[in-house]
Motif scaffolding. Structure first.
Motif, PDB file in Angstrom:
ATOM      1  N   ASP A 151       0.794  -1.219  -0.004  1.00 19.67           N
ATOM      2  CA  ASP A 151       0.238   0.084  -0.090  1.00 19.67           C
ATOM      3  C   ASP A 151       0.923   1.054   0.052  1.00 19.67           C
ATOM      4  O   ASP A 151       0.291   2.214  -0.649  1.00 19.67           O
ATOM      5  CB  ASP A 151      -0.952  -0.120   1.123  1.00 19.67           C
ATOM      6  N   VAL A 152       2.150   1.125   0.788  1.00 16.85           N
ATOM      7  CA  VAL A 152       2.823   2.355   0.525  1.00 16.85           C
ATOM      8  C   VAL A 152       3.374   2.545  -0.917  1.00 16.85           C
ATOM      9  O   VAL A 152       3.539   3.782  -1.345  1.00 16.85           O
ATOM     10  CB  VAL A 152       4.067   2.229   1.522  1.00 16.85           C
ATOM     11  N   ALA A 153       3.682   1.441  -1.457  1.00 16.35           N
ATOM     12  CA  ALA A 153       4.199   1.438  -2.716  1.00 16.35           C
ATOM     13  C   ALA A 153       3.027   2.133  -3.749  1.00 16.35           C
ATOM     14  O   ALA A 153       3.586   2.943  -4.609  1.00 16.35           O
ATOM     15  CB  ALA A 153       4.629   0.182  -3.410  1.00 16.35           C
ATOM     16  N   ARG A 154       2.066   1.859  -3.725  1.00 16.74           N
ATOM     17  CA  ARG A 154       0.859   2.395  -4.493  1.00 16.74           C
ATOM     18  C   ARG A 154       0.727   3.815  -4.000  1.00 16.74           C
ATOM     19  O   ARG A 154       0.118   4.688  -5.009  1.00 16.74           O
ATOM     20  CB  ARG A 154      -0.367   1.526  -4.158  1.00 16.74           C
ATOM     21  N   ALA A 155       0.737   4.202  -2.881  1.00 19.61           N
ATOM     22  CA  ALA A 155       0.498   5.558  -2.382  1.00 19.61           C
ATOM     23  C   ALA A 155       1.568   6.473  -2.848  1.00 19.61           C
ATOM     24  O   ALA A 155       1.215   7.728  -3.112  1.00 19.61           O
ATOM     25  CB  ALA A 155       0.279   5.534  -0.706  1.00 19.61           C
ATOM     26  N   ILE A 156       2.565   6.149  -2.967  1.00 18.77           N
ATOM     27  CA  ILE A 156       3.896   7.221  -3.490  1.00 18.77           C
ATOM     28  C   ILE A 156       3.676   7.702  -4.987  1.00 18.77           C
ATOM     29  O   ILE A 156       3.362   6.855  -5.890  1.00 18.77           O
ATOM     30  CB  ILE A 156       5.222   6.154  -3.369  1.00 18.77           C
ATOM     31  N   GLY A 157       3.711   8.902  -4.872  1.00 16.05           N
ATOM     32  CA  GLY A 157       3.488   9.589  -6.320  1.00 16.05           C
ATOM     33  C   GLY A 157       4.505  10.442  -6.670  1.00 16.05           C
ATOM     34  O   GLY A 157       5.499  10.533  -5.692  1.00 16.05           O
ATOM     35  N   PRO A 158       4.368  10.988  -7.548  1.00 14.97           N
ATOM     36  CA  PRO A 158       5.622  12.015  -8.038  1.00 14.97           C
ATOM     37  C   PRO A 158       6.312  12.749  -7.214  1.00 14.97           C
ATOM     38  O   PRO A 158       7.269  13.636  -7.177  1.00 14.97           O
ATOM     39  CB  PRO A 158       5.211  12.534  -9.529  1.00 14.97           C
ATOM     40  N   ALA A 159       5.021  13.564  -6.319  1.00 10.76           N
ATOM     41  CA  ALA A 159       5.463  14.602  -5.511  1.00 10.76           C
ATOM     42  C   ALA A 159       5.679  14.282  -4.107  1.00 10.76           C
ATOM     43  O   ALA A 159       6.107  15.027  -3.303  1.00 10.76           O
ATOM     44  CB  ALA A 159       4.081  15.529  -5.648  1.00 10.76           C
ATOM     45  N   THR A 160       5.721  13.015  -3.854  1.00 12.53           N
ATOM     46  CA  THR A 160       5.898  12.578  -2.530  1.00 12.53           C
ATOM     47  C   THR A 160       7.209  12.431  -2.207  1.00 12.53           C
ATOM     48  O   THR A 160       8.265  12.289  -2.896  1.00 12.53           O
ATOM     49  CB  THR A 160       5.619  11.060  -2.258  1.00 12.53           C
ATOM     50  N   GLU A 161       7.728  13.251  -0.985  1.00 17.04           N
ATOM     51  CA  GLU A 161       8.961  13.381  -0.554  1.00 17.04           C
ATOM     52  C   GLU A 161       9.206  12.865   0.977  1.00 17.04           C
ATOM     53  O   GLU A 161      10.517  12.655   1.265  1.00 17.04           O
ATOM     54  CB  GLU A 161       9.329  14.854  -0.565  1.00 17.04           C
ATOM     55  N   LEU A 162       8.181  12.214   1.578  1.00 20.84           N
ATOM     56  CA  LEU A 162       8.268  11.662   2.985  1.00 20.84           C
ATOM     57  C   LEU A 162       7.100  10.778   3.106  1.00 20.84           C
ATOM     58  O   LEU A 162       6.132  11.061   2.901  1.00 20.84           O
ATOM     59  CB  LEU A 162       8.285  12.816   3.985  1.00 20.84           C
TER      60      LEU A 162
END
Length: 421
Positions: A151-162
């Motif tokens: 779910d973490v992998a799916r939630a990470i997007g281009p703007a994610t930094e933390l």
């Protein structure tokens, strides 16, 4: 009577399956005693930590930033304490920023990035509120309160930094798979580097509730930012730290004299830090033994309550390795937790209903809501947390008191023998 570690006999530690307590309380209850079972909310200071603190409240009171010899000596002691804290973390002293507790450390961690922040739905309010003030998204948890790394992998997007996921939840005891989450973050970082993308991505974990029960070695965790609180490891309140890996630039929230490398201005709480170093070292040294002892006591208490009330609901992971050893979150559907707490207090037993911060605001637990726990079940929830001073006698007394109170409340509510959770 003040809480004390003294004259509290410790029962022998065993790794065997715990023997259930007596099946029912006596018709002649044991003499009243005071039993504190809310160690996730606050721990009493260890005598060793108090002793380490006292000189810096009296003769060694000098400001560690002052130039004269006595102050320089205090400054040297402060840096020695920082090095001892770093040693427990497996880090370099330069990577440790001293703070006024975990809340400040969490806010400092969130402020380290300018892009999107991903937070687990069950995080402490200090993480959730800091994230809510900016671009953020929430990572769901399963019915056991744990985050699925996928779910973490799916939630990470281009703007994610933390990405911020606590090492262990202080309400239901769920220990998160931080190493696997760290691998997800590392894979995304590698992908961005390979694609020549300039946006960083970091992993933060609040290890406040986990310290003393789980390893907080930063290399094994794989986190870039780690929060630890003195108040949860039998040290003083309003003292904490934030570990930041090499290359992570912290942005100051408090400006002034430039202490803590310009990250956290204000005269350091030397006495508190000295006690913190002592308390964290002691917690780490006692960790293997205490985890076994507390798990044995907790499992026996759980077995007793489940046997007495088959309709009760135990929250959190079923696998022992995935749950904090001294924490039992149990719900009695149809009953009101706040009333149970008051009645138990009259019996001399102090327990919580969840996060002390949330309980003080009389609101439904966001942790249980995120886990999909029905409101009727969540409303009757008790969080029972054992600690270093807890004895088998304390747990036995508390079990009798809980059984008496729950039976009385169930009868008062007219619930009868048939209950549907």
């Amino acid at each position: 009577m003040p809480f004390s570690f003294k004259h509290r006999p410790q029962e022998a530690v065993t790794t065997q399956t715990p023997t259930p307590f007596s099946p029912a309380p006596s018709t002649h209850p044991a003499p009243r005693r005071d039993v504190y079972l809310d160690f996730a909310a606050a721990t009493p200071m260890a005598p060793e930590a108090v002793a380490a603190m006292l000189p810096y409240l009296s003769e060694r009171f000098q400001n560690p930033s002052a130039p004269y010899a006595a102050a320089r000596a205090v400054g040297a002691d402060l840096e020695d304490a920082r090095a001892r804290l770093a040693h427990v973390l497996g880090a370099r002293p330069a990577n440790v920023t001293l703070t006024a507790g975990a809340t400040e450390a969490n806010n400092l961690a969130i402020a380290a990035v300018s892009g999107q922040v991903l937070v687990a739905a069950t995080e402490h309010q200090s993480v959730l509120e800091a994230a809510a003030a900016r671009d953020h998204a929430t990572i769901p948890v399963g019915p056991d309160g744990r985050v699925d790394p996928a779910d973490v992998a799916r939630a990470i997007g281009p703007a994610t930094e933390l990405v911020s996921v606590s090492l262990a939840n202080g309400e239901v005891g769920a220990i998160q798979p931080i190493r696997k989450i760290a691998a997800v973050v590392a894979a995304e970082r590698a992908r961005r580097l390979a694609g020549r993308e300039g946006r960083p991505i970091l992993l933060h974990t609040d290890a406040s509730q986990a310290a003393g029960y789980c390893s907080v070695n930063v290399s094994s965790l794989g986190a870039d930012l780690v929060t630890v609180s003195a108040a949860k490891v039998y040290g003083p309140k309003q003292v904490g730290l934030l570990y930041a890996a090499d290359g992570v630039r912290l942005r100051p929230l408090v400006r002034g004299g430039g202490q803590e490398g310009g990250v956290r201005s204000g005269t350091q709480n030397v006495a508190g830090v000295m006690a913190f170093a002592c308390a964290l070292e002691l917690a780490e040294r006692l960790r293997p033994r205490e985890c076994r002892r507390l798990a044995t006591l907790r499992d026996a208490l759980q077995a007793r309550l489940v046997r007495e009330f088959p309709w009760c609901v135990v929250a959190g992971p079923r696998k022992a390795a995935n749950r904090l050893p001294g924490l039992l979150h149990v719900s009695f559907p149809g009953l009101e937790a706040r009333r149970l707490v008051i009645l138990l207090e009259r019996e001399g037993v102090s327990v919580g209903t969840g996060s002390a911060c949330a309980a003080s605001k009389m609101r439904v637990s966001h942790v249980l809501s995120a886990m999909g726990v029905p409101e009727r079940v969540a409303a009757g929830s008790l969080r029972i947390t054992l600690g270093r001073p807890t004895t088998e006698g304390d747990v036995d007394y508390a079990a009798d008191a809980i059984c008496r109170v729950v039976r009385a409340e169930a009868a008062r509510m007219g619930l009868g023998e048939v209950r549907d959770a």
